[in-house]
Scaffold this motif. Structure first.
Motif, PDB file in Angstrom:
ATOM      1  N   GLN A 199       0.851  -1.184   0.000  1.00 50.74           N
ATOM      2  CA  GLN A 199       0.000   0.000   0.000  1.00 50.74           C
ATOM      3  C   GLN A 199       0.892   1.241   0.000  1.00 50.74           C
ATOM      4  O   GLN A 199       1.885   1.288   0.734  1.00 50.74           O
ATOM      5  CB  GLN A 199      -0.904   0.030   1.233  1.00 50.74           C
ATOM      6  CG  GLN A 199      -1.982  -1.037   1.252  1.00 50.74           C
ATOM      7  CD  GLN A 199      -2.814  -0.950   2.515  1.00 50.74           C
ATOM      8  OE1 GLN A 199      -2.290  -0.924   3.627  1.00 50.74           O
ATOM      9  NE2 GLN A 199      -4.124  -0.899   2.358  1.00 50.74           N
ATOM     10  N   VAL A 200       0.543   2.206  -0.831  1.00 50.22           N
ATOM     11  CA  VAL A 200       1.299   3.457  -0.902  1.00 50.22           C
ATOM     12  C   VAL A 200       0.330   4.613  -0.671  1.00 50.22           C
ATOM     13  O   VAL A 200      -0.602   4.806  -1.455  1.00 50.22           O
ATOM     14  CB  VAL A 200       2.004   3.622  -2.260  1.00 50.22           C
ATOM     15  CG1 VAL A 200       2.802   4.926  -2.281  1.00 50.22           C
ATOM     16  CG2 VAL A 200       2.920   2.432  -2.545  1.00 50.22           C
ATOM     17  N   ILE A 201       0.529   5.348   0.419  1.00 49.92           N
ATOM     18  CA  ILE A 201      -0.281   6.520   0.710  1.00 49.92           C
ATOM     19  C   ILE A 201       0.411   7.727   0.081  1.00 49.92           C
ATOM     20  O   ILE A 201       1.582   7.999   0.366  1.00 49.92           O
ATOM     21  CB  ILE A 201      -0.457   6.739   2.218  1.00 49.92           C
ATOM     22  CG1 ILE A 201      -1.019   5.478   2.888  1.00 49.92           C
ATOM     23  CG2 ILE A 201      -1.384   7.923   2.497  1.00 49.92           C
ATOM     24  CD1 ILE A 201      -1.053   5.542   4.402  1.00 49.92           C
ATOM     25  N   VAL A 202      -0.292   8.413  -0.798  1.00 50.31           N
ATOM     26  CA  VAL A 202       0.281   9.552  -1.521  1.00 50.31           C
ATOM     27  C   VAL A 202      -0.315  10.836  -0.956  1.00 50.31           C
ATOM     28  O   VAL A 202      -1.539  11.017  -0.999  1.00 50.31           O
ATOM     29  CB  VAL A 202      -0.016   9.444  -3.036  1.00 50.31           C
ATOM     30  CG1 VAL A 202       0.660  10.579  -3.798  1.00 50.31           C
ATOM     31  CG2 VAL A 202       0.452   8.088  -3.580  1.00 50.31           C
ATOM     32  N   TRP A 203       0.531  11.714  -0.417  1.00 47.49           N
ATOM     33  CA  TRP A 203       0.018  12.920   0.227  1.00 47.49           C
ATOM     34  C   TRP A 203       0.941  14.115   0.000  1.00 47.49           C
ATOM     35  O   TRP A 203       1.995  13.981  -0.599  1.00 47.49           O
ATOM     36  CB  TRP A 203      -0.227  12.690   1.724  1.00 47.49           C
ATOM     37  CG  TRP A 203       0.915  12.089   2.499  1.00 47.49           C
ATOM     38  CD1 TRP A 203       1.320  10.771   2.495  1.00 47.49           C
ATOM     39  CD2 TRP A 203       1.785  12.761   3.406  1.00 47.49           C
ATOM     40  NE1 TRP A 203       2.382  10.601   3.340  1.00 47.49           N
ATOM     41  CE2 TRP A 203       2.696  11.802   3.919  1.00 47.49           C
ATOM     42  CE3 TRP A 203       1.885  14.075   3.857  1.00 47.49           C
ATOM     43  CZ2 TRP A 203       3.689  12.108   4.853  1.00 47.49           C
ATOM     44  CZ3 TRP A 203       2.875  14.397   4.778  1.00 47.49           C
ATOM     45  CH2 TRP A 203       3.754  13.410   5.266  1.00 47.49           C
ATOM     46  N   ASN A 204       0.474  15.288   0.433  1.00 42.54           N
ATOM     47  CA  ASN A 204       1.192  16.550   0.232  1.00 42.54           C
ATOM     48  C   ASN A 204       1.376  16.860  -1.256  1.00 42.54           C
ATOM     49  O   ASN A 204       2.433  17.292  -1.701  1.00 42.54           O
ATOM     50  CB  ASN A 204       2.553  16.540   0.931  1.00 42.54           C
ATOM     51  CG  ASN A 204       3.110  17.941   1.148  1.00 42.54           C
ATOM     52  OD1 ASN A 204       2.444  18.808   1.715  1.00 42.54           O
ATOM     53  ND2 ASN A 204       4.322  18.195   0.675  1.00 42.54           N
ATOM     54  N   VAL A 205       0.320  16.662  -2.018  1.00 39.55           N
ATOM     55  CA  VAL A 205       0.369  16.864  -3.466  1.00 39.55           C
ATOM     56  C   VAL A 205      -0.011  18.303  -3.808  1.00 39.55           C
ATOM     57  O   VAL A 205      -1.071  18.785  -3.428  1.00 39.55           O
ATOM     58  CB  VAL A 205      -0.585  15.886  -4.188  1.00 39.55           C
ATOM     59  CG1 VAL A 205      -0.484  16.063  -5.699  1.00 39.55           C
ATOM     60  CG2 VAL A 205      -0.264  14.446  -3.798  1.00 39.55           C
ATOM     61  N   GLY A 206       0.843  18.992  -4.554  1.00 33.50           N
ATOM     62  CA  GLY A 206       0.576  20.363  -4.958  1.00 33.50           C
ATOM     63  C   GLY A 206      -0.216  20.415  -6.257  1.00 33.50           C
ATOM     64  O   GLY A 206      -0.687  19.399  -6.764  1.00 33.50           O
ATOM     65  N   GLY A 207      -0.374  21.612  -6.803  1.00 36.87           N
ATOM     66  CA  GLY A 207      -1.093  21.761  -8.074  1.00 36.87           C
ATOM     67  C   GLY A 207      -2.564  21.440  -7.924  1.00 36.87           C
ATOM     68  O   GLY A 207      -3.253  21.993  -7.072  1.00 36.87           O
ATOM     69  N   ALA A 208      -3.050  20.511  -8.750  1.00 38.79           N
ATOM     70  CA  ALA A 208      -4.458  20.107  -8.671  1.00 38.79           C
ATOM     71  C   ALA A 208      -4.773  19.454  -7.334  1.00 38.79           C
ATOM     72  O   ALA A 208      -5.903  19.504  -6.848  1.00 38.79           O
ATOM     73  CB  ALA A 208      -4.801  19.162  -9.812  1.00 38.79           C
ATOM     74  N   GLY A 209      -3.785  18.800  -6.719  1.00 39.14           N
ATOM     75  CA  GLY A 209      -3.954  18.216  -5.388  1.00 39.14           C
ATOM     76  C   GLY A 209      -4.488  16.811  -5.367  1.00 39.14           C
ATOM     77  O   GLY A 209      -4.104  16.009  -4.513  1.00 39.14           O
ATOM     78  N   ASP A 210      -5.403  16.478  -6.283  1.00 36.04           N
ATOM     79  CA  ASP A 210      -6.002  15.137  -6.282  1.00 36.04           C
ATOM     80  C   ASP A 210      -5.310  14.259  -7.324  1.00 36.04           C
ATOM     81  O   ASP A 210      -4.925  14.702  -8.398  1.00 36.04           O
ATOM     82  CB  ASP A 210      -7.505  15.205  -6.526  1.00 36.04           C
ATOM     83  CG  ASP A 210      -7.878  16.043  -7.742  1.00 36.04           C
ATOM     84  OD1 ASP A 210      -7.012  16.755  -8.284  1.00 36.04           O
ATOM     85  OD2 ASP A 210      -9.047  15.988  -8.154  1.00 36.04           O
ATOM     86  N   ALA A 252      -2.089  13.812 -11.875  1.00 35.73           N
ATOM     87  CA  ALA A 252      -3.153  14.547 -11.195  1.00 35.73           C
ATOM     88  C   ALA A 252      -4.374  14.661 -12.097  1.00 35.73           C
ATOM     89  O   ALA A 252      -4.339  14.284 -13.273  1.00 35.73           O
ATOM     90  CB  ALA A 252      -2.654  15.935 -10.792  1.00 35.73           C
ATOM     91  N   SER A 253      -5.453  15.217 -11.558  1.00 37.16           N
ATOM     92  CA  SER A 253      -6.709  15.285 -12.306  1.00 37.16           C
ATOM     93  C   SER A 253      -6.634  16.230 -13.497  1.00 37.16           C
ATOM     94  O   SER A 253      -7.496  16.187 -14.376  1.00 37.16           O
ATOM     95  CB  SER A 253      -7.857  15.720 -11.387  1.00 37.16           C
ATOM     96  OG  SER A 253      -7.605  17.019 -10.868  1.00 37.16           O
TER      97      SER A 253
END
Length: 280
Positions: A199-210, A252-253
């Motif tokens: 399992q890989v939790i992906v967080w602290n994403v900039g830009g679109a965020g999702d 990202a989205s």
């Protein structure tokens, strides 16, 4: 009898053709040689503009109780303050949550059209979607079923709700829009699970965020592998990742990609977090 000058002219023309063909062959050989040498060069990617704020849309907002360890519930953010989201978070209605796809998306919210409850000057509140406001089909939208589909509703963390309205308002009309997420540092990848289920939790994403896609690649046997969304910000794969230096690619989205090369060393361990390249 043929003229000596004519014969000489034909010979010269043939000689020029031979030289031209030889030159073309040399150029083709050089081109193929460069192609073989440059196979590992990354292809030029089409430029995509940075994420821009979206249009204003009408909706409603309420607030809900909780704490730093619970405001990230349905997105599996363990501690929203420790992970850089702060308390400016919101649980999204079913229509906005989209089964976890919008975890990490950022919004600007304003209380509107309610002089009694909206703070003067219509201040903006910036929040990140970190949780799900669960639907309640047994209640109507006028009687507590605010998060039922297709309503676009924000259940805002109580500590920040009063930036745009008083708590006693209960439910308020709002305008909201998507905005770029401003983050410090790179995208974070927390690896959980075991050698047979990663399992890989992906967080602290900039830009679109999702995030809509996550891929992983090792330095040896593990080729580019697509992960599946487990739930919220957590992605899963049964591919064998142990013992390889890992590279992650996030989409990202807004269809922009970010590739973080070899951020996890060969001796990485489950439970560790690694930092990669963020969207600007």
């Amino acid at each position: 009898m043929a003229s000596p000058l004519r014969a000489l002219s034909v010979s010269a023309t043939l000689l020029l053709l031979v030289i031209a063909l030889a030159s073309c062959e040399a150029k083709l050989s050089a081109y193929h040689a460069v192609g073989r040498v440059g196979q590992n060069v990354q292809p030029v990617k089409e430029h995509k503009p940075k994420f821009k704020p979206g249009p204003w849309t009408k909706g409603h907002a309420t607030f809900y109780e909780g704490g730093t360890g619970s405001f990230g519930g349905a997105c599996n953010y363990k501690d929203v303050v420790a992970e850089g989201y702060g308390l400016n978070t919101a649980a999204l209605s079913e229509a906005l949550f989209k089964k976890g796809q919008t975890c990490g998306a950022c919004y600007e919210i304003k209380c509107t059209d309610d002089p009694k409850w909206c703070k003067p000057g219509q201040p903006s509140l910036f929040v990140t979607g970190t949780d799900l406001c669960p639907p309640n089909p047994s209640q109507s939208s006028e009687n507590g079923g605010w998060c039922n589909s297709p309503l676009e509703h924000f259940d805002i963390a109580k500590p920040v709700f009063n930036q745009i309205s008083d708590y006693s308002a209960g439910i308020i009309p709002i305008q909201y829009r998507r905005v770029p997420c401003q983050k410090k540092g790179g995208i974070k990848f927390t690896i959980m699970g075991n050698p047979w289920f990663n399992q890989v939790i992906v967080w602290n994403v900039g830009g679109a965020g999702d995030v809509v896609s996550v891929q992983v690649k090792g330095n040896d046997k593990l080729k580019w592998t697509q992960l599946e969304r487990d739930w919220g910000s957590t992605w899963k794969t049964s591919a064998h990742m142990v013992g390889e230096s890992l590279t992650f690619r996030v989409r990202a989205s807004d269809s922009r990609y970010s590739t973080s090369w070899h951020i996890a060393p060969k001796n990485w361990q489950f439970g560790q977090t690694f930092e990669g390249k963020n969207f600007k």
